[in-house]
Design a protein around this motif. Structure first.
Motif, PDB file in Angstrom:
ATOM      1  N   THR A   1       1.296  -1.433   0.081  1.00 36.37           N
ATOM      2  CA  THR A   1      -0.043  -0.201   0.268  1.00 36.37           C
ATOM      3  C   THR A   1       0.493   1.226  -0.238  1.00 36.37           C
ATOM      4  OG1 THR A   1      -0.784   0.155   2.185  1.00 36.37           O
ATOM      5  CG2 THR A   1      -1.974  -1.311   1.089  1.00 36.37           C
ATOM      6  N   LEU A   2       0.471   2.403  -0.527  1.00 40.28           N
ATOM      7  CA  LEU A   2       1.409   3.651   0.234  1.00 40.28           C
ATOM      8  C   LEU A   2       1.649   4.224   1.103  1.00 40.28           C
ATOM      9  CD1 LEU A   2       1.504   5.940  -2.262  1.00 40.28           C
ATOM     10  CD2 LEU A   2       0.165   7.235  -1.753  1.00 40.28           C
ATOM     11  N   ALA A   3       0.272   3.820   2.138  1.00 40.17           N
ATOM     12  CA  ALA A   3       1.323   4.052   3.477  1.00 40.17           C
ATOM     13  C   ALA A   3       2.279   2.846   4.229  1.00 40.17           C
ATOM     14  CB  ALA A   3      -0.242   3.571   4.308  1.00 40.17           C
ATOM     15  N   GLN A   4       2.158   2.637   3.236  1.00 38.13           N
ATOM     16  CA  GLN A   4       3.267   0.988   3.658  1.00 38.13           C
ATOM     17  C   GLN A   4       4.971   1.466   3.096  1.00 38.13           C
ATOM     18  OE1 GLN A   4       1.978  -2.565   2.319  1.00 38.13           O
ATOM     19  NE2 GLN A   4       0.972  -3.484   4.459  1.00 38.13           N
ATOM     20  N   SER A   5       4.630   2.096   1.494  1.00 39.57           N
ATOM     21  CA  SER A   5       6.434   1.952   1.282  1.00 39.57           C
ATOM     22  C   SER A   5       6.699   3.535   1.469  1.00 39.57           C
ATOM     23  CB  SER A   5       5.705   2.737  -0.481  1.00 39.57           C
ATOM     24  OG  SER A   5       4.577   3.676  -0.385  1.00 39.57           O
ATOM     25  N   VAL A   6       5.443   4.117   2.603  1.00 44.57           N
ATOM     26  CA  VAL A   6       5.972   5.380   2.945  1.00 44.57           C
ATOM     27  C   VAL A   6       7.483   5.276   3.497  1.00 44.57           C
ATOM     28  CG1 VAL A   6       5.866   7.403   4.430  1.00 44.57           C
ATOM     29  CG2 VAL A   6       4.099   7.025   3.053  1.00 44.57           C
ATOM     30  N   GLY A   7       7.466   4.449   5.003  1.00 39.73           N
ATOM     31  CA  GLY A   7       8.559   4.186   6.149  1.00 39.73           C
ATOM     32  C   GLY A   7       9.532   3.082   4.990  1.00 39.73           C
ATOM     33  N   ILE A   8       9.371   2.848   3.922  1.00 42.48           N
ATOM     34  CA  ILE A   8      10.544   2.243   3.273  1.00 42.48           C
ATOM     35  C   ILE A   8      11.321   2.815   2.787  1.00 42.48           C
ATOM     36  CG2 ILE A   8      11.367   0.313   1.908  1.00 42.48           C
ATOM     37  CD1 ILE A   8       8.774  -1.388   2.758  1.00 42.48           C
ATOM     38  N   ILE A   9      10.469   4.355   2.327  1.00 41.52           N
ATOM     39  CA  ILE A   9      10.968   5.709   1.287  1.00 41.52           C
ATOM     40  C   ILE A   9      11.914   6.242   1.906  1.00 41.52           C
ATOM     41  CG2 ILE A   9      10.734   7.189  -0.050  1.00 41.52           C
ATOM     42  CD1 ILE A   9       7.855   5.826  -1.064  1.00 41.52           C
ATOM     43  N   ILE A  10      11.333   6.145   3.486  1.00 37.35           N
ATOM     44  CA  ILE A  10      12.147   7.446   4.067  1.00 37.35           C
ATOM     45  C   ILE A  10      14.184   6.457   5.032  1.00 37.35           C
ATOM     46  CG2 ILE A  10      10.078   8.850   4.362  1.00 37.35           C
ATOM     47  CD1 ILE A  10      10.000   8.108   7.260  1.00 37.35           C
ATOM     48  N   GLY A  11      13.147   5.769   5.278  1.00 42.28           N
ATOM     49  CA  GLY A  11      14.095   4.502   5.776  1.00 42.28           C
ATOM     50  C   GLY A  11      15.377   4.721   4.854  1.00 42.28           C
ATOM     51  N   ALA A  12      14.665   4.212   3.683  1.00 44.40           N
ATOM     52  CA  ALA A  12      16.420   3.906   2.436  1.00 44.40           C
ATOM     53  C   ALA A  12      16.515   5.494   2.587  1.00 44.40           C
ATOM     54  CB  ALA A  12      15.542   4.499   1.474  1.00 44.40           C
ATOM     55  N   ASN A  13      16.445   6.871   3.046  1.00 42.05           N
ATOM     56  CA  ASN A  13      17.522   7.683   3.012  1.00 42.05           C
ATOM     57  C   ASN A  13      18.326   7.533   3.854  1.00 42.05           C
ATOM     58  OD1 ASN A  13      15.739   9.042   1.180  1.00 42.05           O
ATOM     59  ND2 ASN A  13      15.101  11.154   2.358  1.00 42.05           N
ATOM     60  N   VAL A  14      18.198   6.739   5.082  1.00 42.57           N
ATOM     61  CA  VAL A  14      19.130   6.566   6.282  1.00 42.57           C
ATOM     62  C   VAL A  14      20.112   5.965   6.165  1.00 42.57           C
ATOM     63  CG1 VAL A  14      19.363   6.388   8.402  1.00 42.57           C
ATOM     64  CG2 VAL A  14      17.397   7.564   8.019  1.00 42.57           C
ATOM     65  N   GLY A  15      19.469   4.821   5.230  1.00 41.22           N
ATOM     66  CA  GLY A  15      20.417   4.153   4.726  1.00 41.22           C
ATOM     67  C   GLY A  15      21.585   3.553   4.332  1.00 41.22           C
ATOM     68  N   THR A  16      20.778   5.093   3.411  1.00 41.57           N
ATOM     69  CA  THR A  16      21.963   5.308   1.995  1.00 41.57           C
ATOM     70  C   THR A  16      23.413   6.540   2.485  1.00 41.57           C
ATOM     71  OG1 THR A  16      22.724   6.464   0.028  1.00 41.57           O
ATOM     72  CG2 THR A  16      21.322   7.473   1.892  1.00 41.57           C
ATOM     73  N   THR A  17      23.136   6.990   4.270  1.00 44.94           N
ATOM     74  CA  THR A  17      24.457   7.574   4.870  1.00 44.94           C
ATOM     75  C   THR A  17      25.108   6.420   5.409  1.00 44.94           C
ATOM     76  OG1 THR A  17      23.280   7.226   6.619  1.00 44.94           O
ATOM     77  CG2 THR A  17      22.766   9.284   5.693  1.00 44.94           C
ATOM     78  N   ILE A  18      25.314   5.054   5.359  1.00 43.90           N
ATOM     79  CA  ILE A  18      26.426   4.270   5.655  1.00 43.90           C
ATOM     80  C   ILE A  18      27.312   4.445   4.515  1.00 43.90           C
ATOM     81  CG2 ILE A  18      26.954   2.186   6.139  1.00 43.90           C
ATOM     82  CD1 ILE A  18      24.982   3.351   8.232  1.00 43.90           C
ATOM     83  N   THR A  19      27.206   4.602   2.894  1.00 41.85           N
ATOM     84  CA  THR A  19      27.978   5.361   1.986  1.00 41.85           C
ATOM     85  C   THR A  19      28.921   6.023   2.628  1.00 41.85           C
ATOM     86  OG1 THR A  19      26.690   4.002   0.863  1.00 41.85           O
ATOM     87  CG2 THR A  19      28.628   4.635   0.001  1.00 41.85           C
ATOM     88  N   ALA A  20      28.270   7.074   3.436  1.00 41.50           N
ATOM     89  CA  ALA A  20      29.087   8.284   3.489  1.00 41.50           C
ATOM     90  C   ALA A  20      30.334   7.854   4.404  1.00 41.50           C
ATOM     91  CB  ALA A  20      28.255   9.420   3.893  1.00 41.50           C
ATOM     92  N   GLN A  21      29.754   7.399   5.706  1.00 40.48           N
ATOM     93  CA  GLN A  21      30.329   7.007   7.063  1.00 40.48           C
ATOM     94  C   GLN A  21      31.260   6.422   6.232  1.00 40.48           C
ATOM     95  OE1 GLN A  21      30.037   8.630   9.733  1.00 40.48           O
ATOM     96  NE2 GLN A  21      28.340   9.516  10.136  1.00 40.48           N
ATOM     97  N   ILE A  22      31.663   5.318   5.303  1.00 35.07           N
ATOM     98  CA  ILE A  22      32.481   4.590   5.207  1.00 35.07           C
ATOM     99  C   ILE A  22      32.975   5.401   4.288  1.00 35.07           C
ATOM    100  CG2 ILE A  22      32.838   2.513   3.652  1.00 35.07           C
ATOM    101  CD1 ILE A  22      30.741   1.263   4.297  1.00 35.07           C
ATOM    102  N   ILE A  23      32.689   6.394   3.324  1.00 36.57           N
ATOM    103  CA  ILE A  23      33.911   6.799   2.570  1.00 36.57           C
ATOM    104  C   ILE A  23      34.666   7.736   3.147  1.00 36.57           C
ATOM    105  CG2 ILE A  23      33.110   6.283   0.681  1.00 36.57           C
ATOM    106  CD1 ILE A  23      31.695   9.015  -0.033  1.00 36.57           C
ATOM    107  N   ALA A  24      34.389   8.182   5.216  1.00 34.19           N
ATOM    108  CA  ALA A  24      34.695   9.598   5.202  1.00 34.19           C
ATOM    109  C   ALA A  24      35.874   8.376   6.056  1.00 34.19           C
ATOM    110  CB  ALA A  24      34.019   9.427   6.270  1.00 34.19           C
ATOM    111  N   PHE A  25      35.584   7.303   6.346  1.00 32.32           N
ATOM    112  CA  PHE A  25      37.502   6.894   7.024  1.00 32.32           C
ATOM    113  C   PHE A  25      38.474   6.605   5.613  1.00 32.32           C
ATOM    114  CE2 PHE A  25      34.263   5.148   9.459  1.00 32.32           C
ATOM    115  CZ  PHE A  25      34.649   4.999  10.646  1.00 32.32           C
ATOM    116  N   ASP A  26      39.355   7.552   6.105  1.00 26.87           N
ATOM    117  CA  ASP A  26      40.538   7.635   5.260  1.00 26.87           C
ATOM    118  C   ASP A  26      41.250   6.181   5.265  1.00 26.87           C
ATOM    119  OD1 ASP A  26      42.689   8.412   3.513  1.00 26.87           O
ATOM    120  OD2 ASP A  26      43.705   9.706   4.911  1.00 26.87           O
TER     121      ASP A  26
END
Length: 534
Positions: free
Chosen positions: A78-103
């Motif tokens: 449902t559209l309502a179920q999709s909202v949580g996954i979509i906004i959770g994806a925004n947090v998940g993508t920050t993991i990449t930024a954290q990884i590459i911040a390690f030199d």
């Protein structure tokens, strides 16, 4: 020119490494993804966690969002179920930024070497997937290093300093970030570019903040483009993604920027690269905490902006959507569901075909003929889906699954053809008012019962990957072969003795032959399930 070449080459390696690492993670966690997606509930917090975890695996919030749009478009979420996954994806993508911040760029060649060595010696898909993850991880940091070193001279260029001064204006920064991410089609890549600038001291957190906001808006363009041609609810899901990041940007630019900037500078003083990664993470986590309680409100806004109902498209398949190609392991799962559904349609057709011999019902005859059109339509749509899917980055096991599906739907289509053949023979028998002996009916009931069982068991064995059930189908097929030969001799004897009409008798023999061929095609599918040679 040398700066341009270094940055472009480094960025290319960065993107390739990220995609390779994501592909390896996805292939190694494909079954886990299946379980996670299947467990979606109306619980908003759980949906957010699913979005975070899936994005961590596939290394792309856009891919997660596009996949979610595919589920909404297919009607499985449902559209309502999709909202949580979509906004959770925004947090998940920050993991990449954290990884590459390690030199750890200096270890990149070693990681690549270990990955290549593992890949050359790997004999199992699992080890190959792990080696891909390592190779991708190393290439990502190698690209980051090349990009960072290429950007170093920029810090001394007057024209670049003038640009950076303008970036102190957050509105210009937002626009720059939006355009950059839209062009690169990856917020992780644009964040990586920012971190490379920060590593060289060419940019500070104040100048980077506005670009970070713009990056989060720009990453929604991929999903917006993907929703073109999709259902209204799928378009609304893409719009919610845009709206969520837009509202978050407005909140941060007007209220939260200064306190968050103070926080990241306090946590990582003097480390601009780490400050950028932390700012990106804080933006998305705080955004989720603020807006998640109002997710239903986001849904209502999307319904107000995107009005109307869908025009029903003439399609036979229910589970297929090429948006799932962003995550091939999920695309394969959806295709398997559709193949199982095709099997169920064939079972329905066979059931009505068997009934029609006794009842001569026009409804049964019409039902089977209509089902044959549906079976043919499903075969075409599934093939059209599997052919491009086979060209994606798949493991050997996943490629085998695709080929199994291609062969299986061909056998299912042939079973549908044989049902049509039988129903046409029954129509002729009905038109000619042919009469059969009780023995003929008894024999028909026995062989048709066995054929019904083998088709049903074959489909269930494929659906559940039940190897014991698949093995039993081989025994049933052998029994059908014996019955067909025995009943053929028996019926020929009745024709010779005048018990059965010759013309009707020939049709009965054709029916027996079609049943035997149905069993043959069923056992083919059972053998595919058992992993025998295609």
């Amino acid at each position: 020119m040398s700066i341009f070449i270094s940055v472009l080459g480094g960025l290319g390696l960065f993107l390739y490494g990220m995609n390779l690492m994501g592909a390896g993670l996805q292939k190694s966690c494909g079954e886990r993804l299946k379980g996670i997606i299947a467990a979606i509930t109306k619980n908003k917090i759980y949906a957010v966690l699913v979005g975070i975890f899936v994005t961590m695996i596939i290394q792309s919030s856009s891919a997660t969002t596009i996949m979610t749009i595919g589920f909404v478009n297919a009607g499985f979420m449902t559209l309502a179920q999709s909202v949580g996954i979509i906004i959770g994806a925004n947090v998940g993508t920050t993991i990449t930024a954290q990884i590459i911040a390690f030199d750890i760029s200096k270890y990149a060649p070693l990681v690549i070497a270990v990955g290549v060595f593992m890949w050359m010696r790997a004999k199992s898909d699992r080890k190959k997937d792990i080696s891909e993850i390592l190779i991708g991880f190393g290439i990502l940091f190698l690209g980051m290093s090349i990009m960072s070193n290429g950007l170093a001279p920029l810090a001394k260029e007057e024209w670049f300093k003038e640009i950076l001064v303008k970036l102190n204006n957050p509105f210009i920064g937002v626009l720059a970030g939006l355009l950059l991410t839209t062009v690169l089609q990856s917020s992780s890549a644009s964040i990586g570019l920012l971190e490379a600038l920060g590593m060289q001291g060419a940019i500070n957190i104040n100048q980077a903040f506005g670009i970070l906001f713009g990056d989060n808006i720009g990453t929604t363009t991929t999903a917006m483009i993907s929703s073109i041609g999709a259902s209204k609810n799928a378009k609304r899901a893409a719009f919610i993604h845009f709206l969520f990041n837009l509202i978050g940007t407005i909140i941060f630019m007007t209220i939260l920027r200064i306190p968050v900037q103070y926080l990241v500078e306090y946590i990582s003083p003097g480390n601009v690269q780490r400050q950028i990664a932390n700012a990106h993470t804080f933006f998305n986590i705080i955004n989720v905490l603020i807006q998640l309680p109002f997710s239903n409100f986001l849904v209502k806004i999307s319904q107000l902006v995107i009005k109307g109902d869908d025009v029903v498209e003439e399609r036979y398949s229910e589970h297929l959507d090429k948006r799932f190609f962003e995550t091939p392991s999920i695309a394969i799962i959806q295709a398997q569901k559709e193949v199982s559904r095709m099997g169920e349609v064939v079972i329905e057709s066979l059931e009505k075909t068997i009934e029609a011999f006794r009842t001569k019902s026009s409804k049964n005859i019409e039902f089977v003929l209509n089902r044959e059109k549906m079976i043919n339509g499903l075969e075409k749509e599934i093939i059209d889906y599997l052919v491009p899917l086979a060209d994606k980055n798949l493991s050997d096991e996943e490629k085998h699954k695709v080929f199994v599906m291609m062969y299986s739907i061909n056998d299912y289509e042939r079973i549908g053809d044989h049902c049509e053949n039988i129903i046409e023979l029954i129509q002729e028998i009905k038109d000619e008012n042919s009469v059969f002996s009780k023995t003929a009916f008894d024999e028909y009931d026995k062989i048709s019962s066995d054929v019904m069982k083998i088709v049903t068991d074959t489909t269930n064995a494929y659906k559940d990957n039940n190897l014991e059930l698949a093995k039993n189908c081989i025994n049933i097929e052998e029994e059908v072969d014996i019955l067909e030969e025995t009943y053929r001799r028996n019926h020929m004897d009745r024709i010779n003795r005048g018990i059965c009409d010759t013309n009707a008798g020939v049709k009965f023999l054709d029916i027996l032959s079609n049943f035997e061929r149905i069993a043959d095609h069923s056992v083919n599918i059972a053998n595919y399930t058992l992993g025998k040679e295609l």
